[in-house]
Design a protein around this motif. Structure first.
Motif, PDB file in Angstrom:
ATOM      1  N   THR A  71      16.978  33.426 -22.626  1.00  0.00           N
ATOM      2  CA  THR A  71      17.258  34.413 -21.573  1.00  0.00           C
ATOM      3  C   THR A  71      18.760  34.517 -21.362  1.00  0.00           C
ATOM      4  OG1 THR A  71      15.193  33.725 -20.477  1.00  0.00           O
ATOM      5  CG2 THR A  71      16.700  35.110 -19.208  1.00  0.00           C
ATOM      6  N   ASP A  72      19.234  35.742 -21.176  1.00  0.00           N
ATOM      7  CA  ASP A  72      20.654  35.960 -20.894  1.00  0.00           C
ATOM      8  C   ASP A  72      21.038  35.132 -19.669  1.00  0.00           C
ATOM      9  OD1 ASP A  72      23.170  36.833 -20.225  1.00  0.00           O
ATOM     10  OD2 ASP A  72      22.706  38.965 -20.408  1.00  0.00           O
ATOM     11  N   ARG A  73      22.025  34.263 -19.854  1.00  0.00           N
ATOM     12  CA  ARG A  73      22.404  33.330 -18.790  1.00  0.00           C
ATOM     13  C   ARG A  73      22.851  34.039 -17.513  1.00  0.00           C
ATOM     14  NH1 ARG A  73      25.626  28.748 -21.547  1.00  0.00           N
ATOM     15  NH2 ARG A  73      23.997  29.318 -23.022  1.00  0.00           N
ATOM     16  N   GLU A  74      23.475  35.188 -17.663  1.00  0.00           N
ATOM     17  CA  GLU A  74      23.944  35.929 -16.493  1.00  0.00           C
ATOM     18  C   GLU A  74      22.782  36.482 -15.670  1.00  0.00           C
ATOM     19  OE1 GLU A  74      27.138  36.113 -15.468  1.00  0.00           O
ATOM     20  OE2 GLU A  74      27.473  34.692 -17.102  1.00  0.00           O
ATOM     21  N   GLU A  75      21.615  36.591 -16.306  1.00  0.00           N
ATOM     22  CA  GLU A  75      20.441  37.125 -15.607  1.00  0.00           C
ATOM     23  C   GLU A  75      19.622  36.033 -14.922  1.00  0.00           C
ATOM     24  OE1 GLU A  75      18.221  39.475 -18.396  1.00  0.00           O
ATOM     25  OE2 GLU A  75      19.502  41.236 -18.045  1.00  0.00           O
ATOM     26  N   ILE A  76      19.978  34.766 -15.138  1.00  0.00           N
ATOM     27  CA  ILE A  76      19.272  33.656 -14.493  1.00  0.00           C
ATOM     28  C   ILE A  76      20.020  33.275 -13.231  1.00  0.00           C
ATOM     29  CG2 ILE A  76      18.496  31.267 -14.706  1.00  0.00           C
ATOM     30  CD1 ILE A  76      18.371  31.681 -17.729  1.00  0.00           C
ATOM     31  N   LEU A  77      19.367  33.428 -12.093  1.00  0.00           N
ATOM     32  CA  LEU A  77      20.007  33.051 -10.829  1.00  0.00           C
ATOM     33  C   LEU A  77      20.088  31.539 -10.700  1.00  0.00           C
ATOM     34  CD1 LEU A  77      21.150  34.166  -8.095  1.00  0.00           C
ATOM     35  CD2 LEU A  77      18.919  33.571  -7.143  1.00  0.00           C
ATOM     36  N   CYS A  78      18.958  30.868 -10.968  1.00  0.00           N
ATOM     37  CA  CYS A  78      18.940  29.410 -10.822  1.00  0.00           C
ATOM     38  C   CYS A  78      17.645  28.826 -11.358  1.00  0.00           C
ATOM     39  CB  CYS A  78      19.094  29.009  -9.349  1.00  0.00           C
ATOM     40  SG  CYS A  78      17.684  29.467  -8.311  1.00  0.00           S
ATOM     41  N   VAL A 107      23.912  26.931 -15.047  1.00  0.00           N
ATOM     42  CA  VAL A 107      23.175  27.743 -14.072  1.00  0.00           C
ATOM     43  C   VAL A 107      22.943  26.892 -12.821  1.00  0.00           C
ATOM     44  CG1 VAL A 107      22.030  29.166 -15.812  1.00  0.00           C
ATOM     45  CG2 VAL A 107      20.900  27.087 -14.991  1.00  0.00           C
ATOM     46  N   PRO A 108      22.907  27.507 -11.645  1.00  0.00           N
ATOM     47  CA  PRO A 108      22.659  26.747 -10.418  1.00  0.00           C
ATOM     48  C   PRO A 108      21.286  26.097 -10.401  1.00  0.00           C
ATOM     49  CG  PRO A 108      23.603  28.897  -9.923  1.00  0.00           C
ATOM     50  CD  PRO A 108      23.236  28.916 -11.368  1.00  0.00           C
ATOM     51  N   HIS A 109      21.149  25.094  -9.558  1.00  0.00           N
ATOM     52  CA  HIS A 109      19.895  24.351  -9.437  1.00  0.00           C
ATOM     53  C   HIS A 109      19.610  24.151  -7.944  1.00  0.00           C
ATOM     54  CE1 HIS A 109      17.583  20.314 -10.272  1.00  0.00           C
ATOM     55  NE2 HIS A 109      16.771  21.281  -9.898  1.00  0.00           N
ATOM     56  N   VAL A 110      18.496  24.706  -7.465  1.00  0.00           N
ATOM     57  CA  VAL A 110      18.069  24.576  -6.070  1.00  0.00           C
ATOM     58  C   VAL A 110      16.813  23.708  -6.032  1.00  0.00           C
ATOM     59  CG1 VAL A 110      17.235  25.800  -4.019  1.00  0.00           C
ATOM     60  CG2 VAL A 110      19.022  26.828  -5.450  1.00  0.00           C
ATOM     61  N   VAL A 149      23.103  19.811  -9.068  1.00  0.00           N
ATOM     62  CA  VAL A 149      22.232  20.185  -7.956  1.00  0.00           C
ATOM     63  C   VAL A 149      23.115  20.929  -6.961  1.00  0.00           C
ATOM     64  CG1 VAL A 149      20.761  19.410  -6.067  1.00  0.00           C
ATOM     65  CG2 VAL A 149      20.684  18.211  -8.261  1.00  0.00           C
ATOM     66  N   ASP A 150      22.894  22.227  -6.821  1.00  0.00           N
ATOM     67  CA  ASP A 150      23.755  23.032  -5.949  1.00  0.00           C
ATOM     68  C   ASP A 150      23.343  22.918  -4.482  1.00  0.00           C
ATOM     69  OD1 ASP A 150      25.412  25.325  -7.809  1.00  0.00           O
ATOM     70  OD2 ASP A 150      23.775  24.238  -8.743  1.00  0.00           O
ATOM     71  N   LEU A 151      22.043  23.035  -4.239  1.00  0.00           N
ATOM     72  CA  LEU A 151      21.516  23.010  -2.882  1.00  0.00           C
ATOM     73  C   LEU A 151      20.168  22.316  -2.870  1.00  0.00           C
ATOM     74  CD1 LEU A 151      22.186  26.793  -2.128  1.00  0.00           C
ATOM     75  CD2 LEU A 151      23.425  24.923  -1.022  1.00  0.00           C
ATOM     76  N   PHE A 152      19.871  21.614  -1.792  1.00  0.00           N
ATOM     77  CA  PHE A 152      18.499  21.118  -1.596  1.00  0.00           C
ATOM     78  C   PHE A 152      18.109  21.316  -0.142  1.00  0.00           C
ATOM     79  CE2 PHE A 152      21.406  17.527  -1.441  1.00  0.00           C
ATOM     80  CZ  PHE A 152      20.981  16.731  -0.379  1.00  0.00           C
ATOM     81  N   VAL A 153      16.849  21.680   0.059  1.00  0.00           N
ATOM     82  CA  VAL A 153      16.363  22.127   1.364  1.00  0.00           C
ATOM     83  C   VAL A 153      15.195  21.259   1.808  1.00  0.00           C
ATOM     84  CG1 VAL A 153      15.345  24.071   2.632  1.00  0.00           C
ATOM     85  CG2 VAL A 153      17.086  24.494   0.876  1.00  0.00           C
ATOM     86  N   GLN A 154      15.202  20.870   3.090  1.00  0.00           N
ATOM     87  CA  GLN A 154      14.112  20.072   3.641  1.00  0.00           C
ATOM     88  C   GLN A 154      13.731  20.586   5.031  1.00  0.00           C
ATOM     89  OE1 GLN A 154      16.499  17.577   1.843  1.00  0.00           O
ATOM     90  NE2 GLN A 154      17.833  19.066   2.823  1.00  0.00           N
ATOM     91  N   SER A 155      12.488  20.351   5.395  1.00  0.00           N
ATOM     92  CA  SER A 155      11.949  20.833   6.666  1.00  0.00           C
ATOM     93  C   SER A 155      12.292  19.872   7.799  1.00  0.00           C
ATOM     94  CB  SER A 155      10.426  20.979   6.547  1.00  0.00           C
ATOM     95  OG  SER A 155       9.827  21.085   7.805  1.00  0.00           O
ATOM     96  N   THR A 156      12.620  20.425   8.976  1.00  0.00           N
ATOM     97  CA  THR A 156      12.872  19.557  10.132  1.00  0.00           C
ATOM     98  C   THR A 156      11.563  19.009  10.703  1.00  0.00           C
ATOM     99  OG1 THR A 156      12.919  21.501  11.590  1.00  0.00           O
ATOM    100  CG2 THR A 156      15.034  20.666  10.781  1.00  0.00           C
TER     101      THR A 156
END
Length: 470
Positions: free
Chosen positions: A214-221, A249-252, A277-284
């Motif tokens: 896949t074209d790398r520019e077309e991959i968001l993450c 490529v970014p990694h969420v 690892v660009d961002l990681f999200v957790q629930s409060t």
């Protein structure tokens, strides 16, 4: 009012009495001073009285609580109901300014302190839990799914040509919808089995194949998941981080309820060391036992986290930050660590109880070493309709949170078709039941669950001819 600075007349109170009383007040002031200066979670939890004292002092700094205030703006934090005022401790302005959740609000000094202090305490908890390298975090007043959407939209600003998210399949609607709501297209990569005895694992080969073609520019993450329903294991976020670095490529990471597991937090720390690892999200609510409505965005670098804060439109509610602040001050380091340790013991206990149940009823607990929170009990001896009945029987007996996953439960979500929805795979062998050991669960609840599971199974055996389905 700070009585320490007052010279009270002896007719009001004897000086020796006043000295003793002021000394007690100084203890409160010292604790508050240490918290605000060090911005670290106290070792021992505070009393409710001290927490309320702090909150009332901070609320007094918001201009809607000024006696001389004259407000001619369109948003002046006016509250019509005294119940609402008490419920929110007088906080009404929210947090953030001009679309940046981390910017100070001039009308709301107290609310800003609450938000920034809570972010600092959460960061402290993350490091205590094993994510030593985390640099920055903040609370978003949205649940995990919408917060993931916000993260993707912030990445989209940096990668305007991107339209695909490489997504390791997890069968929870909000996870998929976090991608489609952002106007992006998921490239869905099913999880795989290594053998018939184990749970489900990340298909690293498919990820690398898609990254290569896949074209790398077309991959968001890449979007991966740590905590999930068994028998799915935590994604191999360490090797996925390596692929993210290799292909640039970014990694969420969706770490929804993974903060309560030191196994999963150490996976995050290792992933950062191994790659990207660009961002990681957790629930409060899942990790701190507060009402639903908040999530934590965190990162190992400040810039991507700040970009998410700036992607938020307008101001935000301060309720979620206030709930987390109150809870963390109530628990302290010791209290939170006790809950974490008890959760680990509870997991071992439930696993043992389910294994004994499985041996008795000719089924098995699926091995998922990479999932320290959720367990899956295979129900090979039950046909689909009977397995479904078991789930409804448990629910009517007060058992919530368990899930019965069955074959041929196909579903289409936002135009994407899923075979055997709920199982995280497209080739489910038989029905199974999941049960999670989350923070705050108590041993008597586990005993009650096993007892009711036994009762339901016995009721099923009584109502059905065992020879037709065993």
């Amino acid at each position: 009012m700070n009585l320490n600075n007052l010279k009270l007349h002896r007719k009001l109170v004897p000086e020796n009495y006043l000295k003793l009383a002021l000394e007690a007040q100084r203890c409160k002031e010292i604790q508050m001073k240490e918290l605000l200066e060090k911005r670290k979670l106290p070792d021992v939890g505070w009393t409710e009285e001290l927490i309320e004292y702090l909150i009332q002092q901070l609320a007094a700094l918001d201009n809607n609580n000024f006696e001389h205030k004259i407000g001619l703006g369109e948003r002046e934090a006016r509250m019509a109901s005294k119940l609402v005022i008490r419920r929110n401790y007088g906080f009404g302005h929210g947090i953030g300014r001009s679309g940046d959740l981390l910017e100070a609000q001039p009308k709301a000094v107290g609310s800003t302190i609450v938000a920034q202090l809570t972010n600092a305490l959460v960061l402290d908890v993350m490091r205590l839990q094993g994510i030593k390298s985390v640099k920055c975090c903040f609370i978003v007043p949205m649940a995990t799914g919408m917060t993931l959407t916000l993260c993707l939209l912030s990445l989209k600003k940096r990668r305007p040509s991107a339209k695909y998210v490489l997504w390791s399949r997890i069968d929870q609607k909000s996870c998929l919808k976090s991608i489609t709501t952002a106007g992006l297209t998921p490239i869905i990569i099913d999880t795989v089995k290594r053998n018939e005895q184990d749970g489900l694992f990340t298909d690293l080969g498919k990820f690398e194949e898609n990254l290569s073609c896949t074209d790398r520019e077309e991959i968001l993450c890449i979007m991966s998941t740590t905590s999930c329903f068994g028998p799915r294991n935590c994604d191999d976020i360490i090797n996925l981080a390596g692929l993210a670095a290799k292909f640039d490529v970014p990694h969420v990471v969706n770490n929804a309820y993974g903060l309560q597991s030191t196994y999963l937090t150490h996976q995050l720390e290792q992933a950062n060391n191994a790659g990207r690892v660009d961002l990681f999200v957790q629930s409060t609510d899942k990790n701190f036992m507060v009402p639903v409505g908040g999530a934590i965005v965190a990162g190992f670098e400040e810039s991507p986290v700040h970009a998410v804060a700036k992607a938020y439109a307008g101001r935000a509610s301060s309720s979620q930050s206030l709930d987390v602040l109150i809870t963390l001050l109530c628990l302290g380091k010791t209290g939170y660590q006790d809950l974490i340790n008890q959760r680990k013991l509870n997991f071992v206990y439930l696993q043992k109880q389910l294994e004994e149940f499985a041996e008795k009823h000719h089924c098995r607990v699926i091995k998922t070493k990479g999932n320290p929170i959720s367990l899956a009990l295979e129900l090979k001896t039950l046909p689909t309709d009977v397995a479904t009945k078991l789930g409804s029987m448990l629910f009517t007996r007060g058992v919530s949170g368990t899930r019965i996953v069955t074959k041929a439960c196909n579903k289409t979500i936002d135009g994407f078709k899923f075979t055997d929805w709920g199982s995280h795979e497209s080739n489910l062998d038989c029905a199974y039941l999941t049960a999670a050991v989350s923070i705050g669960l108590k041993l008597p609840e586990i005993d009650a669950f096993i007892h009711k599971l036994q009762q339901c199974w016995q009721d099923i055996e009584k109502k059905a001819n065992k020879d037709t389905w065993q």
